[in-house]
Scaffold this active site. Structure first.
Site, PDB file in Angstrom:
ATOM      1  N   LYS A 146      43.802  30.906  41.560  1.00 41.90           N
ATOM      2  CA  LYS A 146      44.088  31.382  43.079  1.00 41.90           C
ATOM      3  C   LYS A 146      43.539  30.388  43.993  1.00 41.90           C
ATOM      4  O   LYS A 146      43.756  30.176  45.080  1.00 41.90           O
ATOM      5  CB  LYS A 146      43.745  33.121  43.223  1.00 41.90           C
ATOM      6  CG  LYS A 146      44.787  33.926  42.423  1.00 41.90           C
ATOM      7  CD  LYS A 146      44.292  35.397  42.433  1.00 41.90           C
ATOM      8  CE  LYS A 146      45.117  36.128  41.786  1.00 41.90           C
ATOM      9  NZ  LYS A 146      44.680  37.491  41.559  1.00 41.90           N
ATOM     10  N   VAL A 171      41.643  37.035  33.820  1.00 35.49           N
ATOM     11  CA  VAL A 171      41.719  38.043  32.911  1.00 35.49           C
ATOM     12  C   VAL A 171      41.899  37.242  31.169  1.00 35.49           C
ATOM     13  O   VAL A 171      41.636  37.947  30.476  1.00 35.49           O
ATOM     14  CB  VAL A 171      43.039  38.770  32.981  1.00 35.49           C
ATOM     15  CG1 VAL A 171      42.785  39.607  34.298  1.00 35.49           C
ATOM     16  CG2 VAL A 171      44.194  38.153  32.978  1.00 35.49           C
ATOM     17  N   TYR A 210      37.205  40.567  43.409  1.00 38.00           N
ATOM     18  CA  TYR A 210      37.995  41.934  43.721  1.00 38.00           C
ATOM     19  C   TYR A 210      37.230  42.823  44.232  1.00 38.00           C
ATOM     20  O   TYR A 210      36.351  42.828  45.004  1.00 38.00           O
ATOM     21  CB  TYR A 210      38.803  42.436  42.338  1.00 38.00           C
ATOM     22  CG  TYR A 210      39.659  41.039  41.695  1.00 38.00           C
ATOM     23  CD1 TYR A 210      40.380  40.389  42.569  1.00 38.00           C
ATOM     24  CD2 TYR A 210      39.496  40.865  40.446  1.00 38.00           C
ATOM     25  CE1 TYR A 210      41.206  39.414  42.041  1.00 38.00           C
ATOM     26  CE2 TYR A 210      40.309  39.966  40.000  1.00 38.00           C
ATOM     27  CZ  TYR A 210      41.056  39.102  40.746  1.00 38.00           C
ATOM     28  OH  TYR A 210      42.050  38.012  40.317  1.00 38.00           O
ATOM     29  N   TYR A 238      54.382  31.602  39.907  1.00 38.16           N
ATOM     30  CA  TYR A 238      53.145  31.890  39.869  1.00 38.16           C
ATOM     31  C   TYR A 238      52.577  32.213  38.651  1.00 38.16           C
ATOM     32  O   TYR A 238      51.518  32.036  38.191  1.00 38.16           O
ATOM     33  CB  TYR A 238      52.747  33.466  40.660  1.00 38.16           C
ATOM     34  CG  TYR A 238      51.512  33.866  40.719  1.00 38.16           C
ATOM     35  CD1 TYR A 238      50.702  33.446  41.043  1.00 38.16           C
ATOM     36  CD2 TYR A 238      51.308  35.070  40.069  1.00 38.16           C
ATOM     37  CE1 TYR A 238      49.076  34.075  41.070  1.00 38.16           C
ATOM     38  CE2 TYR A 238      50.238  35.836  39.793  1.00 38.16           C
ATOM     39  CZ  TYR A 238      49.079  35.238  40.360  1.00 38.16           C
ATOM     40  OH  TYR A 238      47.870  35.741  40.164  1.00 38.16           O
ATOM     41  N   SER A 290      43.766  34.007  36.958  1.00 36.48           N
ATOM     42  CA  SER A 290      43.554  34.111  38.438  1.00 36.48           C
ATOM     43  C   SER A 290      42.568  33.275  38.991  1.00 36.48           C
ATOM     44  O   SER A 290      42.269  32.972  40.164  1.00 36.48           O
ATOM     45  CB  SER A 290      43.033  35.690  38.727  1.00 36.48           C
ATOM     46  OG  SER A 290      44.192  36.467  38.608  1.00 36.48           O
TER      47      SER A 290
END
Length: 420
Positions: free
Chosen positions: A67, A252, A234, A182, A64
């Protein structure tokens, strides 16, 4: 002399490395096999120096952390308004893989959660990601095919999100292809050194510190880092920004980056995750760095030094003939406000005024406009004004070797000496 910075970074690793809590990302089989004891830290300055300690050459998947960089590429390609039509910028307060959309618009809440990241990826293509991520890192990056295959096999929740986005008209492309693209984006291999340089590129206004390549426009990095600050961690984003205060993004696989505008990019790697999906030891490292090095964005700096370094009579000048005002540091709003106040409180009575920018290291757009306005008013008050700008900080002329005149408006042309 050997720099003490690597010693300090090693000390931080030693202090934070004792914590063995947290769990691997077991829902992705390939990540469940990671060595939980890997630990690395890297710092990259905006002028291209990289410090790395621990397992800083070990590659792992970006996950992530991809992103914000995909978001930057989409903004650069389509512009902010177009991207905002598809994805918002509000913190969600939910887990990263929550199936949630804005009630009134149907958009994902922000590009840092999976719904937003899938939407962003649908705006670009795999080749844009490959070339763009490599430009951010300053070297060619590759995809870990084993991680890609493993992650794609367990991507049912992302498929559900993609079909939800398609049903709301947010994503028009094939949902399966968007998830595949993705997932490939998340499987790009990096080291903490790569990530520190990628973060430093954001911190450097879009210019890669080592290669000097402009990867994305300056205004794109401002938008990306703002969203990182509010949404990057988050449902722990509020706690993070109050305690650490650095725009950040986690992954992660155990990676974690931070971009400190105008200063540095930071990256850590430690695979054990907390309940939010953030690296346990990585979070501790950032807390330590923020505390030790005063990196919190809300850290109140000491009052800025005066932009006016001094005033001296022109060489060979006679009393009342003219003065040189030597400026220093950054020509920004705060600095120029002080200059304008200085000139208002002590207006020059001499006929000739020279503004010397030799010691200026930066001219912000607002500072440049304020400086030009100050020059215009001096000329209209009857002064002969010359600007000494040996490094062409005002960026007013083509890159040649001739002196030129600065158009200050109202028919005011001011000589600019680019070299002494």
């Amino acid at each position: 002399m050997r720099s003490p910075i690597p010693d300090y970074l090693n000390q931080v690793l030693d202090t934070c490395g004792a914590d063995g809590s947290g769990e691997l990302a077991a829902y992705i089989p390939e990540l469940a096999e990671a060595d939980p004891d890997r630990f690395a830290l890297a710092l990259a300055t905006v002028d291209g120096t990289v410090y790395g300690v621990g397992d800083d050459e070990v590659e792992f998947s970006i996950q992530s952390i991809s992103k914000p960089f995909a978001y930057a590429l989409a903004l650069a390609q389509h512009g902010l308004d177009r991207v905002l039509e598809k994805v918002g910028v509000e913190p969600s307060g939910d887990a990263f893989n929550e199936l949630s959309l804005e009630v009134d618009t149907g958009r994902p809440l922000n590009p840092m959660i999976n719904a937003g990241a899938l939407t962003v990826h649908a705006l670009i293509d795999d080749e844009t990601v490959r070339r763009g991520f490599s430009a951010f890192a300053g070297r060619e990056l590759e995809v870990d095919e084993e991680v890609f295959t493993s992650e794609l096999e367990t991507a049912d929740r992302n498929r559900a999100i993609a079909f939800m986005l398609r049903s709301h008209g947010i994503v028009e492309e094939d949902a399966q292809e968007v998830v595949e693209g993705y997932t490939r984006q998340c499987s790009v291999l990096v080291t903490v050194r790569d990530l520190a340089l990628m973060a430093a590129t954001l911190a450097n206004g879009g210019v890669q510190p080592v290669t000097g390549q402009r990867v994305v426009p300056h205004e794109v990095t401002r938008q990306v880092m703002a969203v990182m600050a509010t949404c990057g961690m988050y449902d722990a984003a509020g706690d993070w920004f109050s305690s650490v205060g650095i725009p950040a993004k986690s992954g992660v696989a155990g990676g974690l980056i931070g971009a400190l505008p105008g200063q540095a990019g930071l990256a850590t790697f430690s695979p054990r995750l907390d309940r939010h999906g953030n690296s346990v030891r990585g979070v501790q490292v950032f807390e330590r760095l923020s505390r030790d090095m005063g990196m919190h964005l809300m850290e109140v700096p000491p009052p800025a030094r005066s932009l006016v370094r001094g005033r001296t009579a022109l060489p060979g000048g006679r009393p009342g003939h003219g003065w040189t005002y030597e400026l220093q540091g950054s020509v920004n709003f705060v600095g120029m406000e002080r200059v304008l106040r200085y000139l208002a409180d002590e207006p020059p009575t001499e006929s000739t005024v020279v503004l010397d920018l030799t010691r200026v290291h930066e001219v912000r757009d607002i500072g440049r406009r304020m400086l030009i306005e100050a020059v215009r008013r001096l000329v209209l008050d009857g002064h002969q004004v010359t600007i000494v700008d040996p490094e062409d900080m005002l960026e007013a002329f083509p890159d040649d070797h001739a002196d030129g005149d600065l158009d200050a408006g109202d028919g005011v042309a001011v000589p600019v000496l680019r070299r002494r």
